[in-house]
Design a protein around this motif. Structure first.
Motif, PDB file in Angstrom:
ATOM      1  N   ASP A  77      41.722 -61.167 -12.373  1.00 15.77           N
ATOM      2  CA  ASP A  77      40.593 -61.666 -13.160  1.00 15.77           C
ATOM      3  C   ASP A  77      39.296 -60.934 -12.806  1.00 15.77           C
ATOM      4  OD1 ASP A  77      41.952 -64.953 -12.738  1.00 15.77           O
ATOM      5  OD2 ASP A  77      42.034 -63.716 -14.561  1.00 15.77           O
ATOM      6  N   THR A  78      39.336 -60.078 -11.796  1.00 14.32           N
ATOM      7  CA  THR A  78      38.153 -59.319 -11.413  1.00 14.32           C
ATOM      8  C   THR A  78      37.708 -58.429 -12.558  1.00 14.32           C
ATOM      9  OG1 THR A  78      38.738 -59.316  -9.056  1.00 14.32           O
ATOM     10  CG2 THR A  78      37.288 -57.551  -9.829  1.00 14.32           C
ATOM     11  N   ALA A  79      36.446 -58.568 -12.938  1.00 16.38           N
ATOM     12  CA  ALA A  79      35.921 -57.831 -14.089  1.00 16.38           C
ATOM     13  C   ALA A  79      34.439 -58.146 -14.248  1.00 16.38           C
ATOM     14  CB  ALA A  79      36.659 -58.212 -15.369  1.00 16.38           C
ATOM     15  N   ILE A  80      33.816 -57.403 -15.131  1.00 14.40           N
ATOM     16  CA  ILE A  80      32.482 -57.773 -15.598  1.00 14.40           C
ATOM     17  C   ILE A  80      32.676 -58.656 -16.812  1.00 14.40           C
ATOM     18  CG2 ILE A  80      30.326 -56.955 -16.582  1.00 14.40           C
ATOM     19  CD1 ILE A  80      30.679 -54.388 -14.972  1.00 14.40           C
ATOM     20  N   TYR A  81      32.094 -59.842 -16.761  1.00 16.31           N
ATOM     21  CA  TYR A  81      32.206 -60.803 -17.851  1.00 16.31           C
ATOM     22  C   TYR A  81      30.909 -60.784 -18.656  1.00 16.31           C
ATOM     23  CZ  TYR A  81      36.510 -62.690 -15.896  1.00 16.31           C
ATOM     24  OH  TYR A  81      37.802 -62.840 -15.464  1.00 16.31           O
ATOM     25  N   SER A  82      31.055 -60.630 -19.967  1.00 13.49           N
ATOM     26  CA  SER A  82      29.904 -60.567 -20.853  1.00 13.49           C
ATOM     27  C   SER A  82      30.087 -61.557 -21.995  1.00 13.49           C
ATOM     28  CB  SER A  82      29.745 -59.169 -21.444  1.00 13.49           C
ATOM     29  OG  SER A  82      29.629 -58.187 -20.442  1.00 13.49           O
ATOM     30  N   CYS A  83      28.970 -62.077 -22.479  1.00  9.58           N
ATOM     31  CA  CYS A  83      29.052 -62.917 -23.666  1.00  9.58           C
ATOM     32  C   CYS A  83      28.421 -62.184 -24.850  1.00  9.58           C
ATOM     33  CB  CYS A  83      28.400 -64.278 -23.451  1.00  9.58           C
ATOM     34  SG  CYS A  83      26.664 -64.262 -22.960  1.00  9.58           S
ATOM     35  N   ALA A  84      28.912 -62.513 -26.014  1.00 10.64           N
ATOM     36  CA  ALA A  84      28.450 -61.879 -27.245  1.00 10.64           C
ATOM     37  C   ALA A  84      28.444 -62.925 -28.347  1.00 10.64           C
ATOM     38  CB  ALA A  84      29.361 -60.711 -27.613  1.00 10.64           C
ATOM     39  N   THR A  85      27.697 -62.651 -29.407  1.00 10.93           N
ATOM     40  CA  THR A  85      27.622 -63.620 -30.490  1.00 10.93           C
ATOM     41  C   THR A  85      27.696 -62.949 -31.849  1.00 10.93           C
ATOM     42  OG1 THR A  85      26.395 -65.524 -31.346  1.00 10.93           O
ATOM     43  CG2 THR A  85      25.101 -63.622 -30.638  1.00 10.93           C
ATOM     44  N   LYS A  86      28.255 -63.679 -32.797  1.00 12.93           N
ATOM     45  CA  LYS A  86      28.262 -63.279 -34.200  1.00 12.93           C
ATOM     46  C   LYS A  86      28.200 -64.555 -35.024  1.00 12.93           C
ATOM     47  CE  LYS A  86      33.265 -63.106 -34.841  1.00 12.93           C
ATOM     48  NZ  LYS A  86      34.307 -62.471 -35.675  1.00 12.93           N
ATOM     49  N   THR A  87      28.188 -64.427 -36.339  1.00 15.45           N
ATOM     50  CA  THR A  87      27.928 -65.571 -37.197  1.00 15.45           C
ATOM     51  C   THR A  87      29.039 -66.617 -37.166  1.00 15.45           C
ATOM     52  OG1 THR A  87      26.666 -64.124 -38.649  1.00 15.45           O
ATOM     53  CG2 THR A  87      27.287 -66.275 -39.523  1.00 15.45           C
ATOM     54  N   TYR A  88      30.282 -66.184 -37.275  1.00 17.19           N
ATOM     55  CA  TYR A  88      31.395 -67.121 -37.364  1.00 17.19           C
ATOM     56  C   TYR A  88      32.480 -66.764 -36.356  1.00 17.19           C
ATOM     57  CZ  TYR A  88      29.578 -68.818 -41.815  1.00 17.19           C
ATOM     58  OH  TYR A  88      28.794 -69.357 -42.785  1.00 17.19           O
ATOM     59  N   CYS A  89      33.168 -67.802 -35.886  1.00 15.91           N
ATOM     60  CA  CYS A  89      34.400 -67.594 -35.142  1.00 15.91           C
ATOM     61  C   CYS A  89      35.529 -67.585 -36.169  1.00 15.91           C
ATOM     62  CB  CYS A  89      34.658 -68.726 -34.145  1.00 15.91           C
ATOM     63  SG  CYS A  89      33.616 -68.699 -32.677  1.00 15.91           S
ATOM     64  N   ASP A  90      36.256 -66.509 -36.227  1.00 18.89           N
ATOM     65  CA  ASP A  90      37.342 -66.416 -37.200  1.00 18.89           C
ATOM     66  C   ASP A  90      38.511 -65.685 -36.563  1.00 18.89           C
ATOM     67  OD1 ASP A  90      35.460 -63.875 -39.037  1.00 18.89           O
ATOM     68  OD2 ASP A  90      36.463 -63.810 -37.091  1.00 18.89           O
ATOM     69  N   ALA A 122      39.115 -62.765 -36.316  1.00 20.86           N
ATOM     70  CA  ALA A 122      38.700 -61.558 -35.591  1.00 20.86           C
ATOM     71  C   ALA A 122      37.821 -61.883 -34.394  1.00 20.86           C
ATOM     72  CB  ALA A 122      37.960 -60.619 -36.538  1.00 20.86           C
ATOM     73  N   TRP A 123      37.962 -63.095 -33.866  1.00 21.92           N
ATOM     74  CA  TRP A 123      37.096 -63.514 -32.765  1.00 21.92           C
ATOM     75  C   TRP A 123      37.264 -62.607 -31.545  1.00 21.92           C
ATOM     76  CZ3 TRP A 123      38.573 -65.050 -27.837  1.00 21.92           C
ATOM     77  CH2 TRP A 123      39.944 -65.265 -27.641  1.00 21.92           C
ATOM     78  N   ASP A 124      38.413 -61.981 -31.413  1.00 26.67           N
ATOM     79  CA  ASP A 124      38.688 -61.207 -30.210  1.00 26.67           C
ATOM     80  C   ASP A 124      38.392 -59.714 -30.384  1.00 26.67           C
ATOM     81  OD1 ASP A 124      42.337 -61.027 -30.535  1.00 26.67           O
ATOM     82  OD2 ASP A 124      40.717 -60.776 -31.983  1.00 26.67           O
ATOM     83  N   ASN A 125      37.780 -59.338 -31.498  1.00 30.35           N
ATOM     84  CA  ASN A 125      37.468 -57.928 -31.750  1.00 30.35           C
ATOM     85  C   ASN A 125      36.027 -57.639 -31.341  1.00 30.35           C
ATOM     86  OD1 ASN A 125      36.975 -55.383 -32.706  1.00 30.35           O
ATOM     87  ND2 ASN A 125      37.823 -55.753 -34.738  1.00 30.35           N
ATOM     88  N   PRO A 126      35.805 -56.913 -30.252  1.00 35.55           N
ATOM     89  CA  PRO A 126      34.436 -56.681 -29.783  1.00 35.55           C
ATOM     90  C   PRO A 126      33.588 -55.892 -30.772  1.00 35.55           C
ATOM     91  CG  PRO A 126      35.999 -55.329 -28.561  1.00 35.55           C
ATOM     92  CD  PRO A 126      36.804 -56.296 -29.367  1.00 35.55           C
ATOM     93  N   GLN A 127      34.211 -55.155 -31.648  1.00 32.87           N
ATOM     94  CA  GLN A 127      33.448 -54.362 -32.613  1.00 32.87           C
ATOM     95  C   GLN A 127      32.754 -55.228 -33.649  1.00 32.87           C
ATOM     96  OE1 GLN A 127      36.014 -51.351 -34.243  1.00 32.87           O
ATOM     97  NE2 GLN A 127      36.202 -50.259 -32.302  1.00 32.87           N
ATOM     98  N   LYS A 128      33.145 -56.490 -33.754  1.00 35.35           N
ATOM     99  CA  LYS A 128      32.546 -57.390 -34.727  1.00 35.35           C
ATOM    100  C   LYS A 128      31.259 -58.045 -34.208  1.00 35.35           C
ATOM    101  CE  LYS A 128      35.870 -56.944 -37.783  1.00 35.35           C
ATOM    102  NZ  LYS A 128      35.623 -56.313 -39.102  1.00 35.35           N
ATOM    103  N   TYR A 129      30.906 -57.785 -32.961  1.00 35.51           N
ATOM    104  CA  TYR A 129      29.768 -58.450 -32.342  1.00 35.51           C
ATOM    105  C   TYR A 129      28.584 -57.497 -32.232  1.00 35.51           C
ATOM    106  CZ  TYR A 129      32.988 -62.195 -31.156  1.00 35.51           C
ATOM    107  OH  TYR A 129      33.891 -63.223 -31.232  1.00 35.51           O
TER     108      TYR A 129
END
Length: 125
Positions: A90-103, A105-112
């Motif tokens: 689980d070691t990693a850099i954890y980041s949060c991101a936001t977009k308009t809707y959870c759908d 494609a929620w797991d696609n970082p390019q959508k954020y």
């Protein structure tokens, strides 16, 4: 403009727990999706969990189901990620991101479009 800031990272031994918080501010909509991603050295960015603020639904990656929990604290205006039974992987850099809707494609970082700076989580064996 929307700003996100993570807090709560650090070092812990395997089996331990911690809570990460993502503070969202700025010109947000009434409803929006907040997703936690992580990126380990030598690996790509992985979506971990998402929450639909103002709507319904949470999403968890299969790799963390049963160990991680996502929730929101409206009083603090944060989306929190509770990490239990942590493993060295689980070691990693954890980041949060936001977009308009959870759908779907929620797991696609390019959508954020909006991202925080990230916080380091290190799990030792």
């Amino acid at each position: 403009q929307i700003q996100l800031m993570e807090s709560g990272g650090g070092s812990v031994q395997a089996g331990g727990s911690m809570t990460l918080s993502c503070t969202v501010s700025g010109r947000t909509y009434r409803r929006y999706c907040v997703t936690w991603f992580r990126e380990a050295p030598g690996k790509g960015r992985e979506a971990v969990a998402a929450l639909f603020h103002g709507g319904e639904g949470t999403y968890l990656a299969d790799s963390v189901k049963g160990r991680f929990t996502i929730s929101e604290d409206n009083a603090r205006n944060t989306v929190d990620l509770r990490l239990d039974n942590l493993k060295p992987e689980d070691t990693a850099i954890y980041s949060c991101a936001t977009k308009t809707y959870c759908d779907i494609a929620w797991d696609n970082p390019q959508k954020y479009a909006y991202w925080g700076q990230g916080t380091q989580v290190t799990v030792s064996s």
